[in-house]
Design a protein around this motif. Structure first.
Motif, PDB file in Angstrom:
ATOM      1  N   GLU A   1       8.987  -2.217  -4.300  1.00 23.72           N
ATOM      2  CA  GLU A   1       8.312  -2.521  -3.029  1.00 23.72           C
ATOM      3  C   GLU A   1       7.708  -1.263  -2.415  1.00 23.72           C
ATOM      4  OE1 GLU A   1       6.772  -4.478   0.161  1.00 23.72           O
ATOM      5  OE2 GLU A   1       7.561  -5.286  -1.724  1.00 23.72           O
ATOM      6  N   SER A   2       8.397  -0.148  -2.531  1.00 25.13           N
ATOM      7  CA  SER A   2       7.861   1.113  -1.992  1.00 25.13           C
ATOM      8  C   SER A   2       6.675   1.607  -2.803  1.00 25.13           C
ATOM      9  CB  SER A   2       8.957   2.177  -1.970  1.00 25.13           C
ATOM     10  OG  SER A   2      10.029   1.783  -1.128  1.00 25.13           O
ATOM     11  N   LEU A   3       6.663   1.336  -4.100  1.00 27.26           N
ATOM     12  CA  LEU A   3       5.568   1.806  -4.953  1.00 27.26           C
ATOM     13  C   LEU A   3       4.325   0.921  -4.871  1.00 27.26           C
ATOM     14  CD1 LEU A   3       7.475   2.825  -8.210  1.00 27.26           C
ATOM     15  CD2 LEU A   3       6.473   4.346  -6.507  1.00 27.26           C
ATOM     16  N   MET A   4       4.462  -0.287  -4.386  1.00 27.72           N
ATOM     17  CA  MET A   4       3.325  -1.201  -4.349  1.00 27.72           C
ATOM     18  C   MET A   4       2.359  -0.791  -3.229  1.00 27.72           C
ATOM     19  SD  MET A   4       3.283  -5.341  -3.860  1.00 27.72           S
ATOM     20  CE  MET A   4       4.195  -5.574  -5.390  1.00 27.72           C
ATOM     21  N   PRO A   5       1.094  -0.533  -3.554  1.00 32.06           N
ATOM     22  CA  PRO A   5       0.123  -0.161  -2.510  1.00 32.06           C
ATOM     23  C   PRO A   5      -0.044  -1.292  -1.494  1.00 32.06           C
ATOM     24  CG  PRO A   5      -0.727   0.341  -4.700  1.00 32.06           C
ATOM     25  CD  PRO A   5       0.504  -0.477  -4.903  1.00 32.06           C
ATOM     26  N   LYS A   6      -0.036  -0.952  -0.211  1.00 28.80           N
ATOM     27  CA  LYS A   6      -0.153  -1.950   0.847  1.00 28.80           C
ATOM     28  C   LYS A   6      -1.592  -2.140   1.300  1.00 28.80           C
ATOM     29  CE  LYS A   6       4.335  -2.127   0.865  1.00 28.80           C
ATOM     30  NZ  LYS A   6       4.617  -1.029  -0.068  1.00 28.80           N
ATOM     31  N   SER A   7      -2.482  -1.268   0.885  1.00 25.67           N
ATOM     32  CA  SER A   7      -3.897  -1.398   1.237  1.00 25.67           C
ATOM     33  C   SER A   7      -4.718  -0.637   0.203  1.00 25.67           C
ATOM     34  CB  SER A   7      -4.157  -0.844   2.645  1.00 25.67           C
ATOM     35  OG  SER A   7      -3.927   0.551   2.689  1.00 25.67           O
ATOM     36  N   ASP A   8      -6.035  -0.831   0.266  1.00 31.03           N
ATOM     37  CA  ASP A   8      -6.920  -0.143  -0.677  1.00 31.03           C
ATOM     38  C   ASP A   8      -6.979   1.355  -0.415  1.00 31.03           C
ATOM     39  OD1 ASP A   8      -7.474  -2.561  -1.839  1.00 31.03           O
ATOM     40  OD2 ASP A   8      -9.283  -2.921  -0.647  1.00 31.03           O
ATOM     41  N   GLU A   9      -6.607   1.777   0.804  1.00 27.39           N
ATOM     42  CA  GLU A   9      -6.670   3.197   1.145  1.00 27.39           C
ATOM     43  C   GLU A   9      -5.501   3.990   0.574  1.00 27.39           C
ATOM     44  OE1 GLU A   9      -7.172   0.767   3.328  1.00 27.39           O
ATOM     45  OE2 GLU A   9      -9.351   1.034   3.526  1.00 27.39           O
ATOM     46  N   GLU A  10      -4.417   3.310   0.256  1.00 29.57           N
ATOM     47  CA  GLU A  10      -3.235   4.007  -0.270  1.00 29.57           C
ATOM     48  C   GLU A  10      -3.456   4.385  -1.732  1.00 29.57           C
ATOM     49  OE1 GLU A  10       0.913   2.995   1.866  1.00 29.57           O
ATOM     50  OE2 GLU A  10       0.137   1.388   0.601  1.00 29.57           O
TER      51      GLU A  10
ATOM     52  N   ALA B   1       0.290   8.698  -2.022  1.00 24.86           N
ATOM     53  CA  ALA B   1       0.807   8.095  -0.790  1.00 24.86           C
ATOM     54  C   ALA B   1       1.968   7.146  -1.097  1.00 24.86           C
ATOM     55  CB  ALA B   1      -0.307   7.351  -0.064  1.00 24.86           C
ATOM     56  N   CYS B   2       1.853   6.409  -2.183  1.00 26.65           N
ATOM     57  CA  CYS B   2       2.944   5.493  -2.565  1.00 26.65           C
ATOM     58  C   CYS B   2       4.195   6.270  -2.948  1.00 26.65           C
ATOM     59  CB  CYS B   2       2.493   4.601  -3.711  1.00 26.65           C
ATOM     60  SG  CYS B   2       1.199   3.411  -3.260  1.00 26.65           S
ATOM     61  N   LEU B   3       4.032   7.360  -3.684  1.00 25.73           N
ATOM     62  CA  LEU B   3       5.180   8.170  -4.073  1.00 25.73           C
ATOM     63  C   LEU B   3       5.824   8.831  -2.851  1.00 25.73           C
ATOM     64  CD1 LEU B   3       3.794   9.821  -7.334  1.00 25.73           C
ATOM     65  CD2 LEU B   3       5.614   8.107  -7.170  1.00 25.73           C
ATOM     66  N   GLU B   4       5.005   9.291  -1.933  1.00 27.77           N
ATOM     67  CA  GLU B   4       5.555   9.865  -0.714  1.00 27.77           C
ATOM     68  C   GLU B   4       6.297   8.818   0.110  1.00 27.77           C
ATOM     69  OE1 GLU B   4       2.201  11.559   1.193  1.00 27.77           O
ATOM     70  OE2 GLU B   4       2.192  13.407  -0.020  1.00 27.77           O
ATOM     71  N   GLY B   5       5.756   7.595   0.117  1.00 29.60           N
ATOM     72  CA  GLY B   5       6.448   6.514   0.805  1.00 29.60           C
ATOM     73  C   GLY B   5       7.798   6.214   0.174  1.00 29.60           C
ATOM     74  N   LEU B   6       7.862   6.281  -1.160  1.00 27.23           N
ATOM     75  CA  LEU B   6       9.142   6.080  -1.846  1.00 27.23           C
ATOM     76  C   LEU B   6      10.127   7.195  -1.494  1.00 27.23           C
ATOM     77  CD1 LEU B   6      11.000   4.730  -3.907  1.00 27.23           C
ATOM     78  CD2 LEU B   6       9.830   6.030  -5.701  1.00 27.23           C
ATOM     79  N   ILE B   7       9.651   8.432  -1.486  1.00 21.07           N
ATOM     80  CA  ILE B   7      10.530   9.559  -1.138  1.00 21.07           C
ATOM     81  C   ILE B   7      11.065   9.391   0.281  1.00 21.07           C
ATOM     82  CG2 ILE B   7      10.548  12.042  -0.691  1.00 21.07           C
ATOM     83  CD1 ILE B   7       8.592  12.345  -3.030  1.00 21.07           C
ATOM     84  N   GLU B   8      10.202   8.968   1.172  1.00 22.34           N
ATOM     85  CA  GLU B   8      10.640   8.742   2.553  1.00 22.34           C
ATOM     86  C   GLU B   8      11.695   7.641   2.621  1.00 22.34           C
ATOM     87  OE1 GLU B   8       8.680   7.424   6.859  1.00 22.34           O
ATOM     88  OE2 GLU B   8       7.394   7.982   5.168  1.00 22.34           O
ATOM     89  N   ALA B   9      11.482   6.555   1.846  1.00 24.77           N
ATOM     90  CA  ALA B   9      12.457   5.456   1.822  1.00 24.77           C
ATOM     91  C   ALA B   9      13.786   5.916   1.227  1.00 24.77           C
ATOM     92  CB  ALA B   9      11.892   4.281   1.033  1.00 24.77           C
ATOM     93  N   LEU B  10      13.720   6.757   0.186  1.00 23.52           N
ATOM     94  CA  LEU B  10      14.951   7.262  -0.433  1.00 23.52           C
ATOM     95  C   LEU B  10      15.701   8.185   0.524  1.00 23.52           C
ATOM     96  CD1 LEU B  10      13.659   7.985  -4.052  1.00 23.52           C
ATOM     97  CD2 LEU B  10      15.439   6.337  -3.433  1.00 23.52           C
ATOM     98  N   GLU B  11      14.963   9.047   1.236  1.00 19.56           N
ATOM     99  CA  GLU B  11      15.620   9.933   2.189  1.00 19.56           C
ATOM    100  C   GLU B  11      16.259   9.145   3.325  1.00 19.56           C
ATOM    101  OE1 GLU B  11      12.419  12.485   3.272  1.00 19.56           O
ATOM    102  OE2 GLU B  11      12.811  13.945   1.649  1.00 19.56           O
ATOM    103  N   LYS B  12      15.582   8.103   3.783  1.00 20.40           N
ATOM    104  CA  LYS B  12      16.153   7.253   4.820  1.00 20.40           C
ATOM    105  C   LYS B  12      17.404   6.547   4.313  1.00 20.40           C
ATOM    106  CE  LYS B  12      14.943   3.591   8.092  1.00 20.40           C
ATOM    107  NZ  LYS B  12      16.152   2.802   7.842  1.00 20.40           N
ATOM    108  N   ALA B  13      17.335   6.037   3.064  1.00 20.07           N
ATOM    109  CA  ALA B  13      18.504   5.371   2.486  1.00 20.07           C
ATOM    110  C   ALA B  13      19.665   6.356   2.334  1.00 20.07           C
ATOM    111  CB  ALA B  13      18.142   4.769   1.131  1.00 20.07           C
TER     112      ALA B  13
END
Length: 515
Positions: free
Chosen positions: A436-445, A449-461
């Motif tokens: 879910e974190s790796l899936m792009p949410k828009s065409d701009e991502e 950006a997806c990898l950074e979003g995953l890192i952020e989710a992992l740090e939060k977890a």
């Protein structure tokens, strides 16, 4: 020239006379005697006619059910008839990926087997009268006819027909669409044309290539599946039903259902999703097993939540309730109505379903259980021989992440992979959450950006896990302090009571002495 013409004229007159005599015979000869005469005529012709005919009708039985042999022969002849027949017909056969080409009516093709030539022909019989029937009947009857010389009877009736059926079944398997079945409630089984299973086309795209799992573990599972698929003779030799059980266990979101879809696509098997709560009793469960086809995966998901299959004896509370029901008929009736709506499938019935005598009805079946809490299951249910292979579906590791990154982002490596690997080793996250974190949410991502979003989710977890651990430690410390305080209070009260008791005993003694 005149002699030839006379000969043909005499032959024509003889044939016309025979036809007239045959028509008179059919019209006026008594039916009882006609059967005997026809039998003797066929017997006499058999002495001089060297060929044997075998008829394979399309429908048979009182309910006019379609014969499996006819369909199998149709699949076998589809290849040879396409190459050799002059007249073909195209049919859209149920559960087939494409159109099936077959011989048109009254067409014939020649086949060869071990140097012996034989002829297949397709025939159509149109009935004059179509009697009324509740079942799906037709006034057109088709059949295939196999013609061969009687000197090859043993070869054709033995090896050749077996060869045709095997090739036809293999062709049907390659051309068929996989199906996903679910069981219908037992109350619906008795309606007209009702079936025990309903199905849709199985189109799940999951494969072992896209499955987020360690490569070595995937190879092990794939090799085990191939060994099973090719093991018919092996299972017969060891005297065991041709089936295999898989137990998939692990936290939610770790890919248990995706694994089942990958297994079905890998083996080209149908999937039967068995909902135990709609099965009334063990008899219905057995009937459902009988109705499953070969080359199938029978799935019971979340088996620890489906029914109470612990196999434990009744508790004292349950025994007390049973005694109260016996004493109170009204309460017993109300309880009976509630229980009648519940499934009466027992642990014993499920065990017999898996590896009892009835499990040998059919072959090439895989039975899969999934659960989030394997410790809740009865040991008899998951022992080796029933669930032969236990597969733990664990949290996402770095190898699983690389598969997901390739699937979702199309990247094999990236500088951020190092940080992702470090975080995956320090915290627990399911493959579903990583995906879910790796899936792009828009065409701009983009990928970064997806990898950074995953890192952020992992740090939060990771931070959430740390806070939860601290809260649990604090709660444990508070509980321990509370327990210590309660123990000290109890000890203090005990000492106080002991002191009061000593004083009372001492006072009584003095009074006795004064007396």
């Amino acid at each position: 020239m005149a002699t030839v013409l006379e000969m043909w004229s005499n032959l024509g007159s003889a044939m016309a006379g025979l036809m007239f005599a045959w028509a008179m015979f059919k019209q006026y000869f008594p039916p009882q005697l006609r059967k005997h005469v026809e039998a003797y005529v066929h017997k006499a012709v058999g002495y001089v006619y060297p060929y044997i005919h075998i008829k394979f009708p399309e429908f048979a039985g009182q309910r006019l059910e379609r014969c499996e042999a006819y369909a199998t022969i149709q699949n076998y002849l589809s290849a040879s008839s396409t190459a050799r027949a002059k007249r073909l017909k195209a049919e859209s056969v149920k559960d087939s990926k494409s159109l099936v080409l077959s011989m048109d009516e009254n067409e014939e093709v020649v086949d060869e087997f071990e140097g012996v030539k034989l002829r297949w022909s397709s025939h159509l019989i149109v009935s004059q009268n179509s009697p009324f029937s509740f079942y799906n009947s037709s006034d057109q009857r088709r059949y295939y006819s196999l013609t061969f010389h009687r000197s090859h009877r043993d070869l054709i009736t033995g090896s050749y027909i077996k060869h045709v059926l095997e090739k036809g079944q293999a062709t049907a398997t390659n051309n068929r669409q996989r199906k996903l079945f679910t069981n219908n409630p037992g109350s619906d089984w008795h309606y007209y044309r009702a079936t025990k299973w309903s199905h849709v086309t199985f189109k799940h795209p999951s494969t072992f290539d896209t499955l987020a799992m360690e490569p070595s573990k995937k190879r092990e599972i794939m090799n085990d599946l191939l060994k099973f698929q090719r093991g018919k003779e092996y299972y017969e030799r060891i005297g065991k039903a041709w089936k295999r059980g898989y137990l998939l266990y692990g936290p939610p979101g770790t890919g248990k259902s995706t694994m089942i879809a990958a297994m079905a696509n890998f083996l080209n098997y149908d999937v039967y999703d068995l909902e135990l709560t709609t099965v009334k009793n063990n008899t219905e469960l057995r009937n459902l097993l009988i109705e499953t086809s070969e080359k199938a995966i029978i799935v019971i998901e979340d088996i620890d939540c489906s029914l109470d299959l612990t196999g434990q004896r009744k508790t004292k509370k349950q025994e007390k309730e049973d005694d109260e029901e016996k004493a109170d008929p009204v309460k017993k009736m109300m309880k009976g109505e509630e229980r009648s709506k519940e499934s009466k499938v027992t642990l014993s019935g499920l065990l017999n379903f898996i590896d009892g005598l009835w499990s040998a009805c059919g072959g090439e079946r895989i039975i899969v259980f999934t659960t989030n809490f394997v410790e809740k299951l009865d040991p008899a249910l998951i022992r080796r021989g029933r669930m032969d292979k236990h597969i733990e579906m664990s949290y996402c590791c770095f190898e699983s992440f690389k598969v997901l990154a390739r699937n979702y982002l199309g990247v094999e490596s990236h500088p951020l992979f190092t940080r992702v690997r470090q975080l995956l080793e320090e915290t627990k996250m399911s493959p579903a959450d990583v995906a879910e974190s790796l899936m792009p949410k828009s065409d701009e991502e983009d990928k970064e950006a997806c990898l950074e979003g995953l890192i952020e989710a992992l740090e939060k977890a990771k931070e959430d896990a740390r806070k939860k651990s601290e809260e649990e430690e604090e709660a444990a410390a508070a509980a321990a302090a509370k327990a210590t305080a309660a123990g000290a209070k109890v000890e203090k009260e005990g000492q106080k009571k002991s002191s009061e008791g000593d004083q009372e005993n001492g006072g009584t003694g003095c009074a006795k002495e004064v007396k």
